[in-house]
Design an enzyme around this catalytic site. Structure first.
Site, PDB file in Angstrom:
ATOM      1  CE  LYS A   1      -1.596   1.846   3.848  1.00 17.74           C
ATOM      2  NZ  LYS A   1      -1.324   3.314   3.808  1.00 17.74           N
ATOM      3  CG  ASN A   2       2.723   2.478   3.500  1.00 16.77           C
ATOM      4  OD1 ASN A   2       1.579   2.938   3.437  1.00 16.77           O
ATOM      5  ND2 ASN A   2       3.256   2.059   4.628  1.00 16.77           N
TER       6      ASN A   2
ATOM      7  NE  ARG B   1       0.822  12.192   6.058  1.00 23.90           N
ATOM      8  CZ  ARG B   1       0.929  13.368   6.667  1.00 23.90           C
ATOM      9  NH1 ARG B   1      -0.068  13.834   7.414  1.00 23.90           N
ATOM     10  NH2 ARG B   1       2.018  14.105   6.517  1.00 23.90           N
TER      11      ARG B   1
ATOM     12  CB  CYS C   1      -4.498   5.872  11.043  1.00 29.63           C
ATOM     13  SG  CYS C   1      -5.056   4.566   9.924  1.00 29.63           S
TER      14      CYS C   1
ATOM     15  NE  ARG D   1      -0.109  10.200   9.877  1.00 25.25           N
ATOM     16  CZ  ARG D   1      -0.520   9.211   9.092  1.00 25.25           C
ATOM     17  NH1 ARG D   1       0.351   8.356   8.599  1.00 25.25           N
ATOM     18  NH2 ARG D   1      -1.782   9.079   8.783  1.00 25.25           N
TER      19      ARG D   1
ATOM     20  CG  ASP E   1       3.118   1.160   9.561  1.00 24.10           C
ATOM     21  OD1 ASP E   1       2.483   1.766  10.429  1.00 24.10           O
ATOM     22  OD2 ASP E   1       3.340   1.629   8.429  1.00 24.10           O
TER      23      ASP E   1
ATOM     24  CB  ILE F   1       7.862   6.603  14.046  1.00 22.72           C
ATOM     25  CG1 ILE F   1       9.113   5.746  13.843  1.00 22.72           C
ATOM     26  CG2 ILE F   1       7.466   7.287  12.742  1.00 22.72           C
ATOM     27  CD1 ILE F   1      10.344   6.517  13.412  1.00 22.72           C
TER      28      ILE F   1
ATOM     29  NE  ARG G   1      -6.943   4.244   5.248  1.00 22.69           N
ATOM     30  CZ  ARG G   1      -6.163   5.097   5.926  1.00 22.69           C
ATOM     31  NH1 ARG G   1      -6.429   5.352   7.192  1.00 22.69           N
ATOM     32  NH2 ARG G   1      -5.139   5.681   5.353  1.00 22.69           N
TER      33      ARG G   1
END
Length: 439
Positions: free
Chosen positions: A26-27, A97, A121, A126, A309, A331, A418
């Site tokens: 996904k990222n 984002r 989320c 962020r 994650d 993070i 998601r």
């Protein structure tokens, strides 16, 4: 965020055994879809996961004028011969984002854009300061609006941008802006996650000139135009780690096809410290329990550190380990919100603290954020009704239900979906007792 389509019912206590196929990351793929805006030629992406986040991004692209054609279950062709709109509708405000990453491509194509402020989320603030400051250094004019930001530029030009923190999103944003900028852009203290590198590889195929130095420095020599591309996105190392943790936590054995050891080095070390093991197979990696589970200390960090994650499934796994473990999150400042339900409803012994209990004090030191967890184990978790608060906590709850005594009901599944492709089918394929019911 759309409403749940269904809730999950999971009966725990079954060792998971079998094989699953890793989905595309996904990222990576969501940013690569944005990168296709940099050319007026068709682009074909393979390994695209069928997840809600991809649907959202494709919807945004279609609104801007992109033609979207699915060529197969996981292959999509996107083509933007002309950017019809330079602004996204308010429907995408606060959704994720991705819109802010469209600033550079839209400036190159049309010289202006209005994008909604980001969402996603609830795991921390962020902010997008690094993004906007970098674009400003490259010559963009930025005007804040209620709920959005307007950005204009006659032509972006190269600049030396130093990121105060190696932000993945800011690095990707500046990469997309720099690829067609006039002159050379240098991004120092850049993020170098595998997903960022995969974006670099795609841009390079399109004709971009990008080098990655060993000191987190990216150098981009702007080119006049980029061409269409065919690219296969990298496998999702978060999903892979999630199924690895599930195999070890349930004392099962799961092969994840497409898993790459070089993308999981830090995770695999942590897993082995706990008692998990892996072996390479012809098609990927197989995960299992190598010895009784024991406590360990983990500190999240930017790549090549332990990925933030990965923190949630590992925290749940540590509830089954003997002794006291410490997980120090460096993070995001607010990533342990899910722990309250694990403790209150399922009986986990997790204590949160604002102190830094890692090797060094992090940027949340002496600030009022509960960013460190002490986990005492092993604990027999009990079934509960759970509500998923964010994407990555979602698989943490699923994993907790898989090891719990009894049947749990999980809602808020839209968050999990998601980022995880067909989670129910994949879990059922390795023996999980999981069913769905209408929300």
């Amino acid at each position: 965020m759309a409403a749940d389509r269904h809730t999950y019912r999971i009966t725990g206590g079954v060792p998971l055994r079998g094989t699953v196929e890793a989905s595309g990351a996904k990222n990576a793929v969501t940013k690569e879809l944005v990168a296709t805006l940099l050319t007026d030629e068709p682009c074909t992406l393979h390994g695209v996961p069928r997840i809600l986040e991809v649907d959202l991004v494709l919807g945004m692209l279609a609104e801007l004028g992109t033609e979207v054609t699915w060529l197969g279950e996981h292959t999509v062709r996107v083509h933007t011969p002309k950017v019809a709109n330079t602004s996204l509708s308010s429907a995408y405000s606060g959704v994720n984002r991705i819109p802010i990453l469209m600033m550079g491509p839209l400036l190159h194509r049309r010289g202006e854009t209005v994008v909604p402020l980001p969402g996603g989320c609830t795991i921390g603030k962020r902010p997008i300061d690094f993004h906007l400051e970098g674009l400003h250094q490259m010559g963009a004019d930025i005007v804040d609006r209620p709920g959005s930001v307007k950005v204009t530029a006659t032509r972006l030009t190269g600049a030396h941008v130093h990121l105060p923190f190696p932000s993945v999103g800011a690095t990707e944003n500046l990469l997309l802006a720099a690829a067609l900028a006039k002159g050379t852009t240098v991004i120092s203290n850049a993020a170098v996650e595998p997903e960022v590198v995969d974006l670099v590889l795609m841009l390079q195929k399109m004709g971009a000139l990008i080098t990655i130095d060993t000191d987190r420095t990216l150098t981009i020599s702007g080119v006049e135009e980029l061409r269409g591309v065919e690219h296969h996105t990298v496998a999702d190392r978060i999903e892979i780690a999630s199924f690895a943790a599930a195999a070890v936590a349930t004392d099962g054995r799961i092969e994840v096809r497409g898993a790459r050891q070089d993308h999981l080095i830090t995770f695999l070390n942590a897993l082995r410290h706990i008692g998990g093991e892996f072996t390479e197979t012809e098609n990927g990696l197989e995960f299992f329990r190598g010895r009784p589970l024991t406590a360990t200390d983990i500190e999240t960090g930017v790549h090549p550190g332990f990925m933030t994650d990965w923190q949630q499934p590992i925290t749940v796994l540590l509830t089954q380990a003997d002794g006291t473990s410490v997980v120090h999150e460096t993070i995001y400042e607010d990533r342990f919100g899910y722990a309250e339900q694990l403790s209150r409803s399922m009986g986990a012994d997790i204590e949160l603290t604002t102190r830094c209990l890692g090797a060094t004090a992090c940027r949340w030191h002496n600030r009022d954020f509960q960013h460190t967890a002490k986990i005492n184990g092993p604990t027999q978790l009990k079934a509960a009704d759970l509500v998923i608060p964010d994407l990555r906590a979602g698989f943490g709850y699923v994993l907790a239900a898989l090891v719990a005594d009894g049947t749990s009901t999980i809602s808020g599944t839209r968050y999990l979906e998601r980022g995880y492709e067909e989670p129910v089918a994949k879990l059922a394929a390795v023996g999980a007792r999981i069913t769905t019911q209408p929300a």
